[in-house]
Design an enzyme around this catalytic site. Structure first.
Site, PDB file in Angstrom:
ATOM      1  N   ASP A 116       0.719  -1.273   0.097  1.00  0.00           N
ATOM      2  CA  ASP A 116      -0.017   0.012   0.045  1.00  0.00           C
ATOM      3  C   ASP A 116       0.975   1.337  -0.010  1.00  0.00           C
ATOM      4  O   ASP A 116       1.872   1.232   0.589  1.00  0.00           O
ATOM      5  CB  ASP A 116      -0.928  -0.198   1.253  1.00  0.00           C
ATOM      6  N   GLU A 127      14.178 -15.366  -0.981  1.00  0.00           N
ATOM      7  CA  GLU A 127      14.319 -16.670  -0.229  1.00  0.00           C
ATOM      8  C   GLU A 127      13.318 -17.490  -0.348  1.00  0.00           C
ATOM      9  O   GLU A 127      13.610 -18.647   0.291  1.00  0.00           O
ATOM     10  CB  GLU A 127      14.445 -15.926   1.383  1.00  0.00           C
TER      11      GLU A 127
END
Length: 550
Positions: free
Chosen positions: A211, A252
């Site tokens: 956001d 990751e």
């Protein structure tokens, strides 16, 4: 999981935005929740979307519809529990649906434990370094530190009261006073959000929607906003260091995506967020706000694709979301653009015209290169609800504008699922409360039940379009080629003999040579494409729109 051609899923996905308060109510309190969403997952699967993005569902006092987050690692009780969210993620994955959650990094709720400690600890509280606390101007410190205007309009600083009752420092909030801004210069803030990303990735979430992605970094010298000078808090270069760190976290985990809400008029500055070591994708507000005009749309499409090309990022195509006037309404007005500055109630609207154009826009947006977003209810052809009584409105944009801006409640009205009268299946029969915003009685013809099986309905148009998109190798991510076309007509070819025509002119135009009509947004007139209508064609060779059949 990647797509059949091996490219990442987010490059060509159709992503459906669920606004949890308004999607489906499972417990009968009039507010949508996770139980309701779980009960409607099959609907989304059969609709044909690839992923679901959830607007914030975290614990929140709801000063700004959940974008004031008190705890980023839990679920607000009005929506359910964290265990229910984990079950939802697993059930969606079993149906082949990806999950995207909303993270709000610019600010939190004033109920967040860090901010409460900053307030309660007084001027020397170490937690104040995590926010923007500053002394006021003037001999008594009673003037705001800056005259910055907030993202909702209005003031951006609120004065605190010290524990001894004396007036204290001021804190910054670019949105409401209940949404204090984080200080992203502080390493603890950066570490906290990297841990929040891991928290949700560990629960199987496939993507993060960010956001207000361009607002995080502020100029610590607090300069005023002046023409010709760098903006003090929008799109500062330091924000890119944050997203490079976030990208390392996402990398990751296999096949995860970071998607930014980036309101940026400068396309080159917009593209900076999409460099190979930053965000994977960002929302295309240029296209969303564009007029229903062939030249304007073509310029928006070309500009979007050219901005994305150098950074190798996929474009995204968005017609509506939880912040903007629904496009059935926008396209039925004399001015078909969207901007917050021009948002007013009482604008004459031709909903029949708006619906016809919205149907054509669906085929346009779903056949352009890249990913597409569908805001809940647009597949039902819902319009903006503009007669919500003032006492029932909740959006702070309305109240901070002094009632001039109607706010965003009109696009957030709960969905109609079935039946002839409200709540239209949004809540179970034994409901204990009316929907949190009132539904128009005219929506009885717009329920999912009423439209199912009706080939002329908006719902079946979306189902057909999404089925074709999924089956067509040419659609989704890839290339496009513009074709010659009459004024007011967009015509382009995707690979493998797929052609789209959109007629935005005032007169019907001839269809080009084709071997098959895959889908049209409205009735065709023999070999003529009527105004405000789009068609998908199978074509054997490159063609010119509007040419006579060979």
């Amino acid at each position: 999981m990647s797509t059949a051609d091996g490219s990442p899923w987010w490059r060509g996905a159709v992503i459906y935005q669920v606004y949890p308060r308004s999607f489906a109510d499972g417990d009968g309190d009039g507010i949508g929740d996770i139980a309701g969403i779980r009960s409607r997952l099959n609907y989304l699967s059969t609709l044909g979307v690839d992923a679901i993005w959830f607007s914030p569902w975290y614990p929140s006092p709801m000063a700004d519809a959940g974008y004031d987050v008190a705890d980023y690692r839990d679920i607000d009780p009005v929506f359910g529990t964290l265990a229910e969210a984990e079950a939802l993620i697993a059930e969606a994955h079993a149906l082949g649906l990806k999950i995207i959650v909303d993270v709000v990094p610019n600010h939190c709720s004033d109920a967040h434990p860090w901010f409460q400690a900053a307030l309660n600890g007084g001027p020397d509280a170490p937690e104040r370094e995590l926010f923007w606390f500053r002394p006021g101007r003037g001999p008594d410190g009673d003037q705001r530190p800056t005259d910055w205007v907030g993202e909702f309009g209005g003031e951006t600083w609120t004065r605190t009261t010290n524990p001894d009752g004396t007036p204290g420092d001021w804190y910054l909030h670019l949105f409401t006073a209940e949404q204090p801004d984080f200080n992203w210069d502080h390493p603890k803030v950066r570490a906290e959000f990297e841990d929040i990303l891991r928290f949700w990735f560990d629960r199987g979430v496939d993507g993060i929607r960010i956001d207000s992605a361009g607002l995080l970094v502020k100029d610590g010298s607090l300069p005023e906003t002046l023409p010709g000078r760098p903006h003090p808090f929008r799109d500062l270069d330091g924000v890119h260091e944050i997203y490079r760190a976030w990208r390392r976290v996402a990398d990751e985990y296999p096949d995860r995506a970071l998607i930014g809400e980036v309101w940026m008029p400068d396309r080159q500055r917009f593209a900076n967020y999409l460099r190979p070591d930053e965000l994977h994708a960002a929302f295309n507000f240029d296209f969303l706000g564009c007029a229903w005009d062939a030249a304007a749309l073509r310029e928006s499409i070309d500009g979007t694709l050219s901005a994305h090309a150098p950074v190798g990022a996929p474009a995204t195509w968005v017609l509506s979301n939880h912040d903007v006037t629904r496009h059935v309404t926008r396209y039925g007005r004399a001015d078909t653009t969207f901007s917050f500055a021009a948002k007013r109630e009482g604008t004459p609207t031709d909903l029949e015209l708006g619906t016809r154009r919205a149907r054509a826009a669906a085929l346009l947006s779903l056949s352009l290169p890249g990913a597409a977003y569908v805001y809940q209810g647009e597949e039902l052809g819902l319009w903006e609800v503009e007669d919500i009584p003032r006492e029932l409105r909740q959006d702070p944009m309305h109240f901070r504008s002094g009632g001039v801006d109607p706010g965003r409640d009109g696009c957030r009205v709960p969905l109609p699922w079935s039946g002839e009268t409200p709540p239209f299946g949004f809540s179970p029969d034994e409901t204990t409360g009316a929907p949190w915003l009132p539904q128009p009685t005219d929506w009885k013809d717009r329920t999912a039940q009423a439209q199912a099986g009706d080939e002329r309905s908006m719902l079946e148009l979306y189902r057909a379009a999404l089925a074709i998109r999924r089956a067509e190798p040419a659609l989704g991510d890839g290339e496009m080629t513009w074709l010659p076309a009459p004024d007011g007509v967009l015509a382009y070819r995707r690979s493998a003999g797929f052609t789209c025509l959109v007629n935005l002119s005032g007169a019907a135009v001839p269809l080009p040579p084709h071997t098959e009509r895959l889908l049209a947004s409205g009735p065709l007139d023999d070999d003529l494409l009527p105004p405000d209508t789009a068609v998908w064609l199978r074509t054997a060779e490159p063609v010119s729109a509007g040419s006579d059949p060979a």
